[in-house]
Design a protein around this motif. Sequence first.
Motif, short mmCIF file in Angstrom:
data_model
loop_
_atom_site.label_atom_id
_atom_site.label_comp_id
_atom_site.label_asym_id
_atom_site.label_seq_id
_atom_site.Cartn_x
_atom_site.Cartn_y
_atom_site.Cartn_z
N ALA A 163 15.53 55.32 19.15
CA ALA A 163 15.86 55.06 17.75
C ALA A 163 14.59 54.77 16.96
O ALA A 163 14.39 55.29 15.85
CB ALA A 163 16.83 53.90 17.64
N ALA A 164 13.71 53.94 17.54
CA ALA A 164 12.47 53.60 16.85
C ALA A 164 11.53 54.81 16.78
O ALA A 164 10.91 55.07 15.73
CB ALA A 164 11.78 52.45 17.57
N ALA A 168 10.48 56.64 13.33
CA ALA A 168 9.09 56.77 12.89
C ALA A 168 8.80 58.20 12.44
O ALA A 168 8.07 58.42 11.46
CB ALA A 168 8.15 56.37 14.03
N THR A 169 9.37 59.16 13.12
CA THR A 169 9.19 60.57 12.73
C THR A 169 9.85 60.84 11.38
O THR A 169 9.26 61.47 10.50
CB THR A 169 9.78 61.49 13.80
OG1 THR A 169 9.11 61.27 15.04
CG2 THR A 169 9.62 62.95 13.41
N LEU A 170 11.06 60.33 11.22
CA LEU A 170 11.77 60.54 9.96
C LEU A 170 11.09 59.84 8.79
O LEU A 170 11.19 60.29 7.64
CB LEU A 170 13.21 60.04 10.08
CG LEU A 170 14.14 60.85 10.99
CD1 LEU A 170 15.48 60.15 11.13
CD2 LEU A 170 14.34 62.26 10.43
N ALA A 171 10.41 58.73 9.09
CA ALA A 171 9.77 57.96 8.03
C ALA A 171 8.42 58.54 7.60
O ALA A 171 7.85 58.10 6.60
CB ALA A 171 9.57 56.51 8.49
N LEU A 172 7.92 59.52 8.34
CA LEU A 172 6.65 60.13 7.97
C LEU A 172 6.75 60.83 6.61
O LEU A 172 7.81 61.38 6.27
CB LEU A 172 6.25 61.19 9.01
CG LEU A 172 5.62 60.71 10.32
CD1 LEU A 172 5.45 61.90 11.26
CD2 LEU A 172 4.27 60.04 10.07
N ARG A 211 11.55 70.20 17.92
CA ARG A 211 12.05 69.96 16.57
C ARG A 211 13.27 69.06 16.56
O ARG A 211 13.74 68.66 15.49
CB ARG A 211 12.40 71.29 15.89
CG ARG A 211 11.18 72.15 15.60
CD ARG A 211 11.54 73.45 14.91
NE ARG A 211 10.35 74.20 14.56
CZ ARG A 211 9.64 74.02 13.45
NH1 ARG A 211 10.04 73.12 12.57
NH2 ARG A 211 8.55 74.72 13.22
N ARG A 212 13.81 68.75 17.73
CA ARG A 212 14.98 67.87 17.77
C ARG A 212 14.71 66.70 18.70
O ARG A 212 13.80 66.71 19.51
CB ARG A 212 16.21 68.65 18.23
CG ARG A 212 16.05 69.44 19.51
CD ARG A 212 17.35 70.17 19.85
NE ARG A 212 17.18 71.04 21.00
CZ ARG A 212 16.97 72.34 20.92
NH1 ARG A 212 16.90 72.92 19.73
NH2 ARG A 212 16.83 73.09 22.00
N SER A 213 15.54 65.69 18.58
CA SER A 213 15.36 64.48 19.37
C SER A 213 15.65 64.74 20.85
O SER A 213 16.57 65.48 21.19
CB SER A 213 16.31 63.37 18.88
OG SER A 213 16.27 62.25 19.75
N ALA A 218 18.06 62.63 27.35
CA ALA A 218 17.61 61.44 28.08
C ALA A 218 18.80 60.53 28.39
O ALA A 218 18.88 59.95 29.49
CB ALA A 218 16.57 60.69 27.26
N LEU A 219 19.71 60.40 27.45
CA LEU A 219 20.91 59.59 27.67
C LEU A 219 21.75 60.17 28.80
O LEU A 219 22.22 59.43 29.69
CB LEU A 219 21.72 59.52 26.37
CG LEU A 219 23.07 58.81 26.44
CD1 LEU A 219 22.91 57.36 26.88
CD2 LEU A 219 23.76 58.87 25.07
N ASP A 220 21.95 61.49 28.81
CA ASP A 220 22.72 62.12 29.88
C ASP A 220 22.04 61.94 31.23
O ASP A 220 22.72 61.72 32.25
CB ASP A 220 22.92 63.61 29.58
CG ASP A 220 23.96 63.86 28.51
OD1 ASP A 220 24.82 62.99 28.31
OD2 ASP A 220 23.91 64.93 27.87
#
Length: 234
Positions: A163-164, A168-172, A211-213, A218-220
């Motif tokens: 999430a962090a 951080a990427t989205l906040a750039l 280009r995607r998270s 990782a969760l799976d």
Amino acid sequence: MNERVTPEPQRVRRRPTKQGVVLSQRLIVDTALRLVGQHGAEALTVRRLGAALGADPSAVYRYFHSTDDLLLALADEFIGRAQAGWQATGDWRADLRAIGLRIHAAYQAHPQAALLAAHRTTGRTHEARAVETILGILRTAGFPDPEAVRIYHAFVDQSLGFAALDAATLALPAAAASADLGVWQASYARLDAATHPNIAATAGLLTADMRRSGYPLALDLLLDAAEARLAAGT
């Protein structure tokens, strides 16, 4: 801000602010989220809050001990939003996956504030309910208590860590975000196969996937490992 806070029953401001609203913890939290989203972490000040609320900045003291107290309230608000509307299905893996994705999405909705709050432990109502829920899912699934606690720890740290990172990427700034993505096409895709054979072989896939998270996969993977440990009787 000082360390005084008015007891809950005395907190209601009986006269509307200049903007015609009555102050409340909810209004202050929502306003703080909006300010941080628009202007970044530096907006989380009593002066900025007072101006946005149309109230004297000192009025915020009636609801929060300090700016850190307010920050913890923001963190707990994210956790509460992640839980809103969630219902257990009885399938422990599906339930944990849904919770993880909800946590991630709640923070991505407010990336600037997520950078301030994702690493905090609040000890407040929403967080306590989330801890209770996740541990309950794991213990009901049959994980022994030591294993349930370890998996809970890994699960929560993974979800908040991504999430962090993604926040951080989205906040750039848009230009920086575009430049970062462009590196995969402009640099990695052009590396010589003689010196970087593995990158050259997967360059197109890398360009698309970065280009995607990486969180859903990782969760799976984490849930796969937990399921295997449960089946093995660990």
